[in-house]
Scaffold this motif. Structure first.
Motif, PDB file in Angstrom:
ATOM      1  N   LEU A 159      87.221  25.143  23.010  1.00  0.00           N
ATOM      2  CA  LEU A 159      87.650  25.611  24.321  1.00  0.00           C
ATOM      3  C   LEU A 159      87.112  24.744  25.454  1.00  0.00           C
ATOM      4  N   ALA A 160      85.942  24.185  25.267  1.00  0.00           N
ATOM      5  CA  ALA A 160      85.252  23.476  26.350  1.00  0.00           C
ATOM      6  C   ALA A 160      86.092  22.385  27.012  1.00  0.00           C
ATOM      7  N   PRO A 161      86.772  21.515  26.270  1.00  0.00           N
ATOM      8  CA  PRO A 161      87.577  20.487  26.944  1.00  0.00           C
ATOM      9  C   PRO A 161      88.732  21.074  27.760  1.00  0.00           C
ATOM     10  N   ARG A 162      89.328  22.142  27.256  1.00  0.00           N
ATOM     11  CA  ARG A 162      90.418  22.789  28.012  1.00  0.00           C
ATOM     12  C   ARG A 162      89.887  23.420  29.285  1.00  0.00           C
ATOM     13  N   VAL A 163      88.743  24.084  29.197  1.00  0.00           N
ATOM     14  CA  VAL A 163      88.142  24.704  30.383  1.00  0.00           C
ATOM     15  C   VAL A 163      87.817  23.624  31.407  1.00  0.00           C
ATOM     16  N   ARG A 164      87.217  22.538  30.960  1.00  0.00           N
ATOM     17  CA  ARG A 164      86.870  21.432  31.858  1.00  0.00           C
ATOM     18  C   ARG A 164      88.122  20.885  32.544  1.00  0.00           C
ATOM     19  N   ARG A 165      89.187  20.683  31.761  1.00  0.00           N
ATOM     20  CA  ARG A 165      90.440  20.149  32.303  1.00  0.00           C
ATOM     21  C   ARG A 165      91.043  21.083  33.359  1.00  0.00           C
ATOM     22  N   VAL A 166      91.049  22.371  33.085  1.00  0.00           N
ATOM     23  CA  VAL A 166      91.609  23.347  34.021  1.00  0.00           C
ATOM     24  C   VAL A 166      90.786  23.378  35.308  1.00  0.00           C
ATOM     25  N   LEU A 167      89.466  23.370  35.175  1.00  0.00           N
ATOM     26  CA  LEU A 167      88.615  23.399  36.364  1.00  0.00           C
ATOM     27  C   LEU A 167      88.713  22.098  37.162  1.00  0.00           C
ATOM     28  N   LEU A 202      89.690  21.946  41.092  1.00  0.00           N
ATOM     29  CA  LEU A 202      88.844  21.232  42.058  1.00  0.00           C
ATOM     30  C   LEU A 202      89.504  19.974  42.607  1.00  0.00           C
ATOM     31  N   GLY A 203      90.433  19.426  41.829  1.00  0.00           N
ATOM     32  CA  GLY A 203      91.034  18.165  42.221  1.00  0.00           C
ATOM     33  C   GLY A 203      90.059  17.004  42.067  1.00  0.00           C
ATOM     34  N   GLN A 204      89.066  17.186  41.216  1.00  0.00           N
ATOM     35  CA  GLN A 204      88.025  16.184  41.000  1.00  0.00           C
ATOM     36  C   GLN A 204      87.656  16.154  39.517  1.00  0.00           C
ATOM     37  N   SER A 205      87.185  15.017  39.051  1.00  0.00           N
ATOM     38  CA  SER A 205      86.725  14.897  37.673  1.00  0.00           C
ATOM     39  C   SER A 205      85.373  15.581  37.490  1.00  0.00           C
ATOM     40  N   LEU A 206      85.243  16.252  36.375  1.00  0.00           N
ATOM     41  CA  LEU A 206      83.966  16.865  35.997  1.00  0.00           C
ATOM     42  C   LEU A 206      83.374  16.162  34.783  1.00  0.00           C
ATOM     43  N   ALA A 207      83.834  14.944  34.514  1.00  0.00           N
ATOM     44  CA  ALA A 207      83.418  14.210  33.325  1.00  0.00           C
ATOM     45  C   ALA A 207      81.901  14.056  33.232  1.00  0.00           C
ATOM     46  N   ASP A 208      81.243  13.849  34.340  1.00  0.00           N
ATOM     47  CA  ASP A 208      79.793  13.657  34.334  1.00  0.00           C
ATOM     48  C   ASP A 208      79.027  14.915  34.731  1.00  0.00           C
ATOM     49  N   GLY A 218      75.999  23.290  32.152  1.00  0.00           N
ATOM     50  CA  GLY A 218      75.193  24.381  32.678  1.00  0.00           C
ATOM     51  C   GLY A 218      74.911  24.294  34.166  1.00  0.00           C
ATOM     52  N   ALA A 219      75.389  23.224  34.805  1.00  0.00           N
ATOM     53  CA  ALA A 219      75.142  23.053  36.243  1.00  0.00           C
ATOM     54  C   ALA A 219      76.077  23.951  37.055  1.00  0.00           C
ATOM     55  N   PRO A 220      75.550  24.616  38.073  1.00  0.00           N
ATOM     56  CA  PRO A 220      76.389  25.492  38.897  1.00  0.00           C
ATOM     57  C   PRO A 220      77.508  24.714  39.588  1.00  0.00           C
ATOM     58  N   LEU A 221      78.730  25.215  39.449  1.00  0.00           N
ATOM     59  CA  LEU A 221      79.865  24.561  40.096  1.00  0.00           C
ATOM     60  C   LEU A 221      79.752  24.620  41.612  1.00  0.00           C
ATOM     61  N   ALA A 222      79.026  25.590  42.129  1.00  0.00           N
ATOM     62  CA  ALA A 222      78.830  25.699  43.575  1.00  0.00           C
ATOM     63  C   ALA A 222      78.090  24.491  44.132  1.00  0.00           C
ATOM     64  N   GLU A 223      77.386  23.760  43.261  1.00  0.00           N
ATOM     65  CA  GLU A 223      76.635  22.573  43.695  1.00  0.00           C
ATOM     66  C   GLU A 223      77.421  21.282  43.517  1.00  0.00           C
ATOM     67  N   PHE A 224      78.688  21.384  43.070  1.00  0.00           N
ATOM     68  CA  PHE A 224      79.495  20.182  42.874  1.00  0.00           C
ATOM     69  C   PHE A 224      79.684  19.493  44.225  1.00  0.00           C
ATOM     70  N   PRO A 225      79.278  18.228  44.338  1.00  0.00           N
ATOM     71  CA  PRO A 225      79.243  17.582  45.648  1.00  0.00           C
ATOM     72  C   PRO A 225      80.590  17.158  46.230  1.00  0.00           C
ATOM     73  N   ALA A 226      81.568  16.834  45.402  1.00  0.00           N
ATOM     74  CA  ALA A 226      82.804  16.250  45.916  1.00  0.00           C
ATOM     75  C   ALA A 226      83.866  17.278  46.307  1.00  0.00           C
ATOM     76  N   ALA A 227      83.627  18.535  46.050  1.00  0.00           N
ATOM     77  CA  ALA A 227      84.611  19.558  46.383  1.00  0.00           C
ATOM     78  C   ALA A 227      83.887  20.851  46.742  1.00  0.00           C
TER      79      ALA A 227
END
Length: 97
Positions: free
Chosen positions: A15-23, A27-33, A37-46
């Motif tokens: 499931l993890a790759p699908r969840v990452r792709r959907v998110l 976000l309109g941004q890559s989550l590749a790196d 476990g990092a909070p998405l609220a801290e994602f810097p680019a969006a």
């Protein structure tokens, strides 16, 4: 680890790759790196604000064929949390459309 636990881990990994792709789409941004476990609220680019959280929840529900309201924004605070919640819902016969 029991066979059931091993199967649950395998399902979550699948499931993890699908969840990452959907998110990433929400976000309109890559989550590749981005660490799972990092909070998405801290994602810097969006801005992962309340509207973005609702968008993420809606996209995940559609992607996995869940009824509206099956997920909550609290379920999608991290990639790992979203993946675990979806594994739980899909593994326990959650209502799918």
């Amino acid at each position: 680890m029991t066979e059931a636990e091993a199967e649950a881990v395998t399902e979550a990994v699948d499931l993890a790759p699908r969840v990452r792709r959907v998110l990433e789409g929400a976000l309109g941004q890559s989550l590749a790196d981005w660490a799972g476990g990092a909070p998405l609220a801290e994602f810097p680019a969006a801005a992962y604000d309340s509207l973005m959280q609702l968008e993420a929840v809606t996209r995940l529900e559609k992607e996995f064929g869940l009824e509206v309201g099956a997920l909550d924004t609290a379920d999608v605070t991290t990639l790992d949390a979203a993946t675990a919640r979806l594994a739980e819902l899909l593994g326990t016969g959650a209502s799918a459309q």
